[in-house]
Scaffold this active site. Structure first.
Site, short mmCIF file in Angstrom:
data_model
loop_
_atom_site.label_atom_id
_atom_site.label_comp_id
_atom_site.label_asym_id
_atom_site.label_seq_id
_atom_site.Cartn_x
_atom_site.Cartn_y
_atom_site.Cartn_z
N LYS A 74 0.80 -1.19 -0.03
CA LYS A 74 -0.07 0.10 -0.14
C LYS A 74 0.72 1.42 0.04
CE LYS A 74 -4.11 -1.72 -0.20
NZ LYS A 74 -3.72 -3.15 -0.38
C1 LIG Z 1 -10.44 -2.37 -1.27
C2 LIG Z 1 -9.69 -2.84 -0.26
N1 LIG Z 1 -10.19 -2.96 0.96
C3 LIG Z 1 -9.71 -3.61 2.18
C4 LIG Z 1 -8.42 -4.21 2.03
C5 LIG Z 1 -8.03 -5.02 3.13
O1 LIG Z 1 -6.67 -4.41 3.66
P1 LIG Z 1 -5.84 -5.19 4.67
O2 LIG Z 1 -5.27 -6.14 3.61
O3 LIG Z 1 -5.18 -4.33 5.23
O4 LIG Z 1 -6.89 -5.90 5.63
C6 LIG Z 1 -7.76 -4.08 0.59
C7 LIG Z 1 -6.55 -4.86 0.34
O5 LIG Z 1 -5.87 -4.87 -0.68
C8 LIG Z 1 -8.37 -3.41 -0.42
O6 LIG Z 1 -7.70 -3.59 -1.64
#
Ligand SMILES: Cc1ncc(COP(=O)(O)O)c(C=O)c1O
Length: 391
Positions: free
Chosen positions: A189
């Site tokens: 990210k």
């Molecule tokens: C649009 C979106 N929401 C939520 C997430 C979840 O993030 P995390 O891996 O930090 O839980 C992601 C992860 O890539 C995502 O792309």
């Protein structure tokens, strides 16, 4: 030349701050996590920030604290990662999937307005700031924004801002706009803690509930139990909470990354601008539509769509780019095409025509702060060659 899809940059104070944590003897949530919360809240202009171990945890906590419960229904765009919808299921509620706008892959005020009129019983919306571009949250130029529409209809707004740090909607930072915003610090990210996330909100009651539920529903934080004069064993459990706190080792990475966030965003913006210029005349290709000024976007992704009728389809294009050493990704196979959601909710592609248009041709090109102009030009030349039928 080889161009990876993503290259992670940890060349700031990461080692210094992690060493401080290791030498402090306190590895779990403590001073570093509290400092990261303070600085992140200031960066996005929110009153409260709650550091957690993923964006998925933040979304779960936000929906729980917003009062979503078993049997409720929650609007979720189909063009997103499964986390945006799975958290609705964690609570025993059901997602109502919405189509998106072609070009931005965002929910629009019009899509939201139609949805709230069609389903007046639905009182929660998850809005995804796709790729790092904010959805039209704010009312602008007489056009009501998503927030105003939701406010009018009594719908709470939880922002999935996994891609969207730092990003703005009509000049206002994402993080203090809806009822809660949830950021991801996953490895690839825009800033990372390895794994991690942040919930931000201006709602003191929502923040208090999320803080308690972040750590087992215990009425005191670990840090408070460690530093307070009141004995550490003296605590109450006020709800069956979760184990979602961010350890200080991860928060240390986050503090170093946050110091570099503006430079990272500048690097990604440079890549996006060069792509937009170089790919403008390439046949059979649709570029991401900028609803917001380019400099107000986080540019987590650079998604393009290959139109029907191109000499190659998406899958073949991905293969041909890989043959030339270029890594790509696909965002996303929409959730209505994932077997769990399709079968559970009897979903049909016919109900999501714009997401289908995207899905049939979408791929995401490499974009990261240290990508060189030569690397961008190499990707552009390769893609143009493939779509002109030369490779
Ligand atoms: C649009 C979106 N929401 C939520 C997430 C979840 O993030 P995390 O891996 O930090 O839980 C992601 C992860 O890539 C995502 O792309």
């Amino acid at each position: 030349m080889k161009v990876p899809y993503c290259r992670i940059v940890c060349d700031g104070n990461e080692l210094v701050y992690v060493r401080e944590v290791l030498e402090s003897g306190w590895l779990t949530t403590g001073a570093k996590a509290i400092e990261l919360e303070r600085r992140f809240a200031a960066a996005v202009g929110a009153e409260h920030a709650i550091a957690v171990n993923s964006c998925t945890s933040a979304l779960h906590l936000a929906l729980e604290a917003a009062g979503v419960k078993a049997g409720d229904r929650v609007f979720v765009p189909t063009m997103t990662f499964t986390a945006s919808a799975e958290v609705v299921r964690y609570l025993g509620a059901d997602p109502i999937f919405l189509d998106i706008e072609y070009g931005t892959c965002l929910l629009t005020p019009e899509i939201v307005e139609a949805a709230v009129r069609r389903h007046p019983d639905v009182k929660t919306l998850v809005v995804v700031h796709f790729g790092g571009q904010a959805a039209a949250m704010e009312t602008a130029g007489g056009r009501p924004g998503i927030l105003e529409i939701c406010r009018r209809h009594g719908v709470r707004v939880v922002e999935d801002a996994a891609h969207a740090f730092p990003a703005r909607s009509a000049g206002r930072m994402i993080g203090g706009l809806g009822d809660a915003a949830c950021f991801s610090f996953y490895a690839n990210k825009t800033i990372t803690t390895g794994e991690g996330g942040m919930l931000t909100t201006n709602d003191a009651a929502l923040a208090a509930r999320a803080r308690t539920m972040r750590l087992h529903g215990i009425d005191r934080t670990v840090w408070d139990r460690y530093t307070s004069t009141k004995p550490g064993w003296e605590y109450d459990v006020v709800a069956p909470g979760f184990k979602y706190n961010m350890p200080d080792v991860n928060a240390a990475l986050g503090l170093a990354q946050l110091e570099r966030a503006a430079a990272f965003q500048e690097g990604r913006l440079r890549c996006a601008r060069r792509y937009l210029d170089a790919l403008a005349g390439v046949p059979h290709l649709d570029l991401p539509v900028c609803r917001e000024p380019a400099e107000d976007q986080a540019w987590h992704l650079f998604p393009v769509v290959i139109r029907p009728g191109a000499p190659v389809d998406r899958n073949r294009c991905v293969e041909k780019l890989a043959e030339q050493g270029i890594g790509t990704s696909v965002h996303y196979r929409p959730l209505h095409r994932m077997s769990y959601y399709r079968q559970t909710y009897h979903l049909s592609p016919d109900d999501f025509p714009q997401a289908e248009r995207v899905w049939n041709g979408c791929l995401s090109l490499p974009i990261f702060p240290t990508m060189t102009d030569d690397e961008i030009d190499y990707v552009c030349a390769a893609l143009a060659g493939i779509l002109e039928g030369k490779v």
